[in-house]
Motif scaffolding. Structure first.
Motif, PDB file in Angstrom:
ATOM      1  N   ASP A  89       0.837  -1.240  -0.061  1.00 42.15           N
ATOM      2  CA  ASP A  89       0.063   0.161   0.031  1.00 42.15           C
ATOM      3  C   ASP A  89       0.845   1.246   0.132  1.00 42.15           C
ATOM      4  O   ASP A  89       1.321   1.797   0.870  1.00 42.15           O
ATOM      5  CB  ASP A  89      -0.814  -0.020   1.198  1.00 42.15           C
ATOM      6  N   THR A 154      -2.353  -1.406  -3.748  1.00 39.63           N
ATOM      7  CA  THR A 154      -3.511  -0.517  -3.504  1.00 39.63           C
ATOM      8  C   THR A 154      -3.710   0.323  -4.540  1.00 39.63           C
ATOM      9  O   THR A 154      -4.929   0.805  -4.992  1.00 39.63           O
ATOM     10  CB  THR A 154      -3.748   0.131  -2.205  1.00 39.63           C
ATOM     11  N   ARG A 168      -8.260   1.015   1.103  1.00 38.52           N
ATOM     12  CA  ARG A 168      -6.984   0.487   1.284  1.00 38.52           C
ATOM     13  C   ARG A 168      -6.969  -0.663   2.134  1.00 38.52           C
ATOM     14  O   ARG A 168      -6.520  -1.972   1.663  1.00 38.52           O
ATOM     15  CB  ARG A 168      -5.922   1.919   1.827  1.00 38.52           C
ATOM     16  N   ILE A 171      -8.752  -3.562   0.261  1.00 40.99           N
ATOM     17  CA  ILE A 171      -8.242  -4.249  -0.688  1.00 40.99           C
ATOM     18  C   ILE A 171      -7.516  -5.545  -0.051  1.00 40.99           C
ATOM     19  O   ILE A 171      -7.321  -6.559  -0.709  1.00 40.99           O
ATOM     20  CB  ILE A 171      -7.275  -3.279  -1.401  1.00 40.99           C
ATOM     21  N   SER A 182       1.811  -1.190   4.564  1.00 43.80           N
ATOM     22  CA  SER A 182       1.511   0.411   4.122  1.00 43.80           C
ATOM     23  C   SER A 182       2.789   1.084   4.263  1.00 43.80           C
ATOM     24  O   SER A 182       3.287   1.278   5.310  1.00 43.80           O
ATOM     25  CB  SER A 182       0.297   0.812   4.954  1.00 43.80           C
TER      26      SER A 182
END
Length: 302
Positions: A89, A154, A168, A171, A182
């Motif tokens: 992400d 993402t 996010r 997903i 992330s």
């Protein structure tokens, strides 16, 4: 008994010739034995094992058969992460600034409501966090795919803005990710240096329930911090996490709404000149991608 001196001349000559012939045979046999033991045609010397396969070459014993070794014919992806799904992400979006109204929309993160997304930070020279995260994620994607993983992003710079933080998380959930990351870079004050990994706190409120992922997410975070430190040479944050490189938060929708093991990685502080010099360096970003890949691999193959 009589000796050879009493023999006729022709008998003495024949005896001499026989002695000479015998000496030549013995000498020739000795030379052949030495030549054979020393390894004819450059072959192995006595006591050394001969190659077990005619395809072995000067690249090393078993050169064309050693996986990943010099001379290896296997250039395909390694299968260490075969069957694993990794969601990456990249934080923010380079176009978020063009969609202020859309990213300001409030979304439910379980224990609060927060904006859909933000523009992120940047170095003093204008290198955007969103550009940094996309670059490193793309590098990490390549490395993870080489390990056999299925990698889902993402966003890949292909959306006008966002996605929002709740999407996010979704997903990763829909992909049934074995691990999700992330990626970010911080925007703290100068002098604040180093990376840190953000772990999900226990949140059970509204659509958020992190009870099942707190433990595995911590394991992911610990392995990620260890490998990121080792590969990049970066130190753990000197301003968050008490020197551990780990921090726990309950105010991030991307973590609160995740149902799969997930962490955030703040790779450094873009507002510190020394950290910024690393974050803007392509070679260092490749190291960051490798550290991320090794951390995720450690977690998924533990």
């Amino acid at each position: 008994m009589s000796n050879g001196s009493s023999l006729p001349p022709h008998r003495r000559l024949r005896g001499t010739l026989l002695v000479v012939l015998a000496s030549v045979v013995v000498a020739g046999l000795g030379g052949w034995l030495v030549w054979h033991a020393s390894g004819r045609d450059g072959g192995p010397r006595a006591g050394q094992p001969a190659p077990s396969d005619p395809t072995e070459s000067a690249t090393g014993r078993g050169g064309s058969h050693t996986p990943g070794g010099k001379g290896s014919k296997d250039h395909g992806p390694r299968a260490g992460l075969k069957g694993k799904v990794v969601v990456l992400d990249p934080g923010h979006n380079p176009h978020n600034g063009e969609h202020g109204r859309e990213i300001a929309r409030q979304v439910d993160i379980g224990n609060a409501r927060k904006e859909c997304d933000t523009t992120g930070t940047a170095t003093n020279d204008g290198y955007a966090e969103a550009s940094f995260t996309l670059d490193v994620v793309r590098r990490a994607r390549t490395l993870l795919q080489e390990q056999g993983a299925k990698v889902v992003l993402t966003q890949d710079g292909d959306r006008p803005y966002g996605p929002c933080v709740d999407e996010r998380a979704e997903i990763g959930n829909k992909a049934h990710a074995d691990a999700a990351l992330s990626l970010h870079a911080d925007g703290s004050g100068a002098g604040n240096r180093g990376f840190h990994v953000i772990l999900p706190a226990r949140v059970t409120d509204g659509p958020a329930d992190t009870a099942a992922i707190v433990g595995p997410s911590r394991q992911l975070g610990e392995r990620l911090a260890g490998r990121f430190r080792a590969v990049t040479g970066s130190a753990a944050s000197n301003y968050i996490g008490g020197g551990t490189g780990l921090d726990k938060r309950s105010d991030l929708g991307g973590l609160n709404l995740s149902t799969v093991p997930k962490v955030f990685l703040e790779c450094g502080n873009m507002r510190d000149p020394k950290d910024a010099a690393q974050l803007t360096d392509a070679d260092w970003r490749q190291k960051a991608a490798r550290g991320i890949t090794e951390g995720i691999t450690d977690f998924l193959t533990r």
